[in-house]
Design an enzyme around this catalytic site. Sequence first.
Site, mmCIF file in Angstrom:
data_model
loop_
_atom_site.group_PDB
_atom_site.id
_atom_site.type_symbol
_atom_site.label_atom_id
_atom_site.label_comp_id
_atom_site.label_asym_id
_atom_site.label_seq_id
_atom_site.Cartn_x
_atom_site.Cartn_y
_atom_site.Cartn_z
ATOM 1 N N ARG A 33 0.848 -1.208 0.000
ATOM 2 C CA ARG A 33 0.000 0.000 0.000
ATOM 3 C C ARG A 33 0.879 1.252 0.000
ATOM 4 O O ARG A 33 0.604 2.214 -0.700
ATOM 5 C CB ARG A 33 -0.920 0.019 1.221
ATOM 6 C CG ARG A 33 -1.779 -1.226 1.397
ATOM 7 C CD ARG A 33 -3.057 -1.211 0.581
ATOM 8 N NE ARG A 33 -3.889 -2.351 0.932
ATOM 9 C CZ ARG A 33 -3.870 -3.536 0.304
ATOM 10 N NH1 ARG A 33 -3.077 -3.715 -0.740
ATOM 11 N NH2 ARG A 33 -4.651 -4.521 0.701
ATOM 12 N N GLU A 177 -14.036 -15.343 8.652
ATOM 13 C CA GLU A 177 -13.903 -14.767 7.308
ATOM 14 C C GLU A 177 -13.493 -15.814 6.266
ATOM 15 O O GLU A 177 -12.315 -16.099 6.099
ATOM 16 C CB GLU A 177 -12.871 -13.625 7.314
ATOM 17 C CG GLU A 177 -12.672 -13.010 5.928
ATOM 18 C CD GLU A 177 -11.694 -11.835 5.885
ATOM 19 O OE1 GLU A 177 -11.090 -11.499 6.926
ATOM 20 O OE2 GLU A 177 -11.535 -11.259 4.809
ATOM 21 N N LYS A 219 -17.769 -12.670 8.151
ATOM 22 C CA LYS A 219 -17.204 -11.687 7.193
ATOM 23 C C LYS A 219 -17.007 -12.369 5.844
ATOM 24 O O LYS A 219 -15.980 -12.985 5.594
ATOM 25 C CB LYS A 219 -15.874 -11.147 7.729
ATOM 26 C CG LYS A 219 -15.148 -10.205 6.763
ATOM 27 C CD LYS A 219 -14.073 -9.394 7.454
ATOM 28 C CE LYS A 219 -13.259 -8.586 6.476
ATOM 29 N NZ LYS A 219 -12.422 -7.575 7.131
ATOM 30 N N SER A 261 -14.170 -6.004 1.242
ATOM 31 C CA SER A 261 -14.352 -5.352 -0.071
ATOM 32 C C SER A 261 -13.636 -6.112 -1.180
ATOM 33 O O SER A 261 -14.051 -6.018 -2.350
ATOM 34 C CB SER A 261 -13.943 -3.885 -0.026
ATOM 35 O OG SER A 261 -12.602 -3.690 0.319
ATOM 36 N N GLY A 262 -12.556 -6.791 -0.873
ATOM 37 C CA GLY A 262 -11.979 -7.771 -1.790
ATOM 38 C C GLY A 262 -11.445 -7.297 -3.127
ATOM 39 O O GLY A 262 -11.297 -8.116 -4.033
ATOM 40 N N GLY A 263 -11.222 -5.990 -3.276
ATOM 41 C CA GLY A 263 -10.706 -5.502 -4.551
ATOM 42 C C GLY A 263 -11.748 -4.738 -5.371
ATOM 43 O O GLY A 263 -11.470 -4.282 -6.474
ATOM 44 N N ARG A 292 -9.408 -2.016 2.009
ATOM 45 C CA ARG A 292 -9.108 -1.122 0.886
ATOM 46 C C ARG A 292 -10.224 -0.130 0.594
ATOM 47 O O ARG A 292 -9.966 1.048 0.327
ATOM 48 C CB ARG A 292 -8.802 -1.965 -0.357
ATOM 49 C CG ARG A 292 -7.435 -2.583 -0.302
ATOM 50 C CD ARG A 292 -7.299 -3.719 -1.286
ATOM 51 N NE ARG A 292 -8.002 -4.922 -0.852
ATOM 52 C CZ ARG A 292 -8.067 -6.054 -1.550
ATOM 53 N NH1 ARG A 292 -7.490 -6.126 -2.734
ATOM 54 N NH2 ARG A 292 -8.694 -7.108 -1.075
HETATM 55 P P1 13P Z 1 -10.533 -5.672 2.005
HETATM 56 O O1 13P Z 1 -11.792 -4.910 2.329
HETATM 57 O O2 13P Z 1 -9.453 -4.786 1.437
HETATM 58 O O3 13P Z 1 -10.796 -6.908 1.206
HETATM 59 O O4 13P Z 1 -9.925 -6.145 3.376
HETATM 60 C C1 13P Z 1 -10.737 -6.651 4.347
HETATM 61 C C2 13P Z 1 -10.016 -7.669 5.122
HETATM 62 O O5 13P Z 1 -9.889 -7.570 6.306
HETATM 63 C C3 13P Z 1 -9.478 -8.825 4.396
HETATM 64 O O6 13P Z 1 -9.055 -9.791 5.291
#
Ligand code: 13P
Length: 340
Positions: A33, A177, A219, A261-263, A292
């Site tokens: 980042r 998650e 999650k 959010s995953g990208g 992100r």
């Molecule tokens: P993102 O929202 O960037 O995917 O990250 C969330 C997260 O904690 C991934 O483990």
Amino acid sequence: MSRSELESTARAMVAKGKGILAADESGGTIKKRFDSIKLESTEEARRTYREMLFTAPGAADHISGVILYDETIRQKTKDGTPFPQYLQKLGVVPGIKVDTGAKPMAGFAHETITEGLDGLRERLADYYKLGARFAKWRAVIDIGAGYPTQFAIDANAHALARYAALCQEASIVPIVEPEVLMDGDHSIERCEEVTSNTLASVFQQLHSHRIHLEGMILKPNMVISGKKAASRANPQQVAEATVRTLKRYVPGAVPGIAFLSGGQSSAEATEHLSLMNKLGPLPWELTFSYGRALQDEALKAWGGKPETFAAGQKAFLRRAKYNGLARTGSYSSKLEQEAA
Ligand code: 13P
């Protein structure tokens, strides 16, 4: 284990109008980042960046909890307050990432198994003393030709459930998650199929491991087309497919679902959440636990410079506020244009 403590922490994490900030980037991820703004990743730079986010004035209006990394939970604000105590005072629940990463799974090309169970009981006890009241463990399921296998899905679900049991024993709410990645060229239908199999396996394992569902948060990924898909489903289709899938596999006893959010772009992630909440009433709180999608704009606006510290905070607050609105389905993409 205190069931009532678990339940009240979980409810606080998914309080109305609020969501979770994932600021638990590991050393490697935060370096990536910072590379994007040409900033060297030193311990002080990482501390300053996290301080910028956590001390943004009014952040607690939209942020219910923050996921920290091992280094961050031990760091302090400039005036010497440990981050977890600073957050607690604002009414924001501090949490901690406890997995040690997704590693290649021996014998299963393209698939990973998340590690971190050894010594976890002792680490959780330490983190509780440092102020953590919830934890996070991320399992990664990638989609490609011939994978994921059911075996790898089940192995990851089993590890998630073992982690969740240890957390609850320590009165720490587990964020469970299982992330189905959106990196491939697969269709939304394929994502729905893999997400369905994954959630079915996860809740079966959680049941077998005697997890108290009222004291956990899920999650998940959204059900969405792969990033490189030839044609991608629109936001309304994403919202409908995601809610349909969650309704099929997530028991109503789970107090809340907080998406990664995953990208997705920041605006996409907000719009999807808002559209889903419009489909209510739903059995669980539907909120965000974005990394992100909450940080990208703030990171850019800050750029690593002291003179843009406040600009970074402003960008973060704007994003947090929009996601807060998405909790009640009242976000509109028009807001983005007005702000721009
Ligand atoms: P993102 O929202 O960037 O995917 O990250 C969330 C997260 O904690 C991934 O483990």
